[in-house]
Design a protein around this motif. Sequence first.
Motif, PDB file in Angstrom:
ATOM      1  N   UNK A 199       0.831  -1.209   0.000  1.00  0.00           N
ATOM      2  CA  UNK A 199       0.000   0.000   0.000  1.00  0.00           C
ATOM      3  C   UNK A 199       0.865   1.258   0.000  1.00  0.00           C
ATOM      4  N   UNK A 200       0.415   2.252  -0.736  1.00  0.00           N
ATOM      5  CA  UNK A 200       1.143   3.521  -0.777  1.00  0.00           C
ATOM      6  C   UNK A 200       0.168   4.665  -0.575  1.00  0.00           C
ATOM      7  N   UNK A 201       0.705   5.742  -0.029  1.00  0.00           N
ATOM      8  CA  UNK A 201      -0.103   6.933   0.244  1.00  0.00           C
ATOM      9  C   UNK A 201       0.181   7.967  -0.830  1.00  0.00           C
ATOM     10  N   UNK A 202      -0.859   8.341  -1.542  1.00  0.00           N
ATOM     11  CA  UNK A 202      -0.791   9.322  -2.616  1.00  0.00           C
ATOM     12  C   UNK A 202      -1.669  10.507  -2.229  1.00  0.00           C
ATOM     13  N   UNK A 203      -1.531  11.639  -2.902  1.00  0.00           N
ATOM     14  CA  UNK A 203      -2.398  12.784  -2.588  1.00  0.00           C
ATOM     15  C   UNK A 203      -3.891  12.459  -2.706  1.00  0.00           C
ATOM     16  N   UNK A 204      -4.228  11.527  -3.604  1.00  0.00           N
ATOM     17  CA  UNK A 204      -5.636  11.170  -3.799  1.00  0.00           C
ATOM     18  C   UNK A 204      -6.114  10.072  -2.858  1.00  0.00           C
ATOM     19  N   UNK A 205      -5.211   9.461  -2.073  1.00  0.00           N
ATOM     20  CA  UNK A 205      -5.628   8.462  -1.098  1.00  0.00           C
ATOM     21  C   UNK A 205      -4.630   7.338  -0.944  1.00  0.00           C
ATOM     22  N   UNK A 206      -5.023   6.307  -0.184  1.00  0.00           N
ATOM     23  CA  UNK A 206      -4.219   5.112   0.015  1.00  0.00           C
ATOM     24  C   UNK A 206      -4.606   4.116  -1.067  1.00  0.00           C
ATOM     25  N   UNK A 248      -5.801  -5.981 -13.700  1.00  0.00           N
ATOM     26  CA  UNK A 248      -5.305  -5.123 -12.627  1.00  0.00           C
ATOM     27  C   UNK A 248      -6.419  -4.214 -12.122  1.00  0.00           C
ATOM     28  N   UNK A 249      -6.481  -4.086 -10.804  1.00  0.00           N
ATOM     29  CA  UNK A 249      -7.420  -3.208 -10.111  1.00  0.00           C
ATOM     30  C   UNK A 249      -6.642  -2.338  -9.141  1.00  0.00           C
ATOM     31  N   UNK A 250      -7.191  -1.192  -8.802  1.00  0.00           N
ATOM     32  CA  UNK A 250      -6.729  -0.395  -7.658  1.00  0.00           C
ATOM     33  C   UNK A 250      -7.694  -0.606  -6.509  1.00  0.00           C
ATOM     34  N   UNK A 251      -7.170  -0.955  -5.340  1.00  0.00           N
ATOM     35  CA  UNK A 251      -7.933  -0.823  -4.104  1.00  0.00           C
ATOM     36  C   UNK A 251      -7.592   0.565  -3.588  1.00  0.00           C
ATOM     37  N   UNK A 252      -8.579   1.398  -3.389  1.00  0.00           N
ATOM     38  CA  UNK A 252      -8.331   2.810  -3.101  1.00  0.00           C
ATOM     39  C   UNK A 252      -9.240   3.328  -1.994  1.00  0.00           C
ATOM     40  N   UNK A 253      -8.626   3.890  -0.974  1.00  0.00           N
ATOM     41  CA  UNK A 253      -9.364   4.659   0.018  1.00  0.00           C
ATOM     42  C   UNK A 253      -9.092   6.127  -0.287  1.00  0.00           C
ATOM     43  N   UNK A 254     -10.084   6.832  -0.855  1.00  0.00           N
ATOM     44  CA  UNK A 254      -9.856   8.238  -1.226  1.00  0.00           C
ATOM     45  C   UNK A 254      -9.481   9.081  -0.014  1.00  0.00           C
ATOM     46  N   UNK A 255      -8.653  10.093  -0.293  1.00  0.00           N
ATOM     47  CA  UNK A 255      -8.217  11.005   0.781  1.00  0.00           C
ATOM     48  C   UNK A 255      -9.391  11.841   1.265  1.00  0.00           C
TER      49      UNK A 255
END
Length: 129
Positions: A104-111, A122-129
Amino acid sequence: MSRHLATVTLLVHDYDEAIRFFTGALRFDLVEDTPRGPGKRWVMVAPSRNMGATLLLAKAANDEQAAAVGNQAGGRVFLFLHTQDFAADHDHMKAHGVRFLEEPRHEPHGTVAVFLDLCGNKWDLLQPA
C-alpha cells in the motif's frame, strides 16, 4: 437528467469460480444469477447493491473473448475499487489469496495498492483522501 454508469462486462473463464472470488475474496454481493440458455448465465455482482456500477461476469464464448480474459485493459489498471477501510479490506483480500502487486502507498488522492483479480486484470484498491 441524471446519468450513471450501471454495468461493466468482465470476461471470465468460469461463472462459479468468478462468483466465489468476487463474493468471497472481494466481499461483493451476488446481485443476479439467471440461466440464459445452454452454457450461458446472466451473473451480476456488485460491491454494494446500493451504490455504483455492477459487474456482469461473462464467460468467454469464443477464441477472441478467451484471449481478452485477464487483459481487458491491455495491462493497465482496469477497475478501481473504493473502500472506506483500506486496512480491513486489504487484510481480508490478502487472507483470501488476492495477489497484490505492491505494498500500500499513500498518494495525494488516497491510500492505494494494485491487485489482480482471478483472471489477471489489474485493479486499484483505493481509500480516497
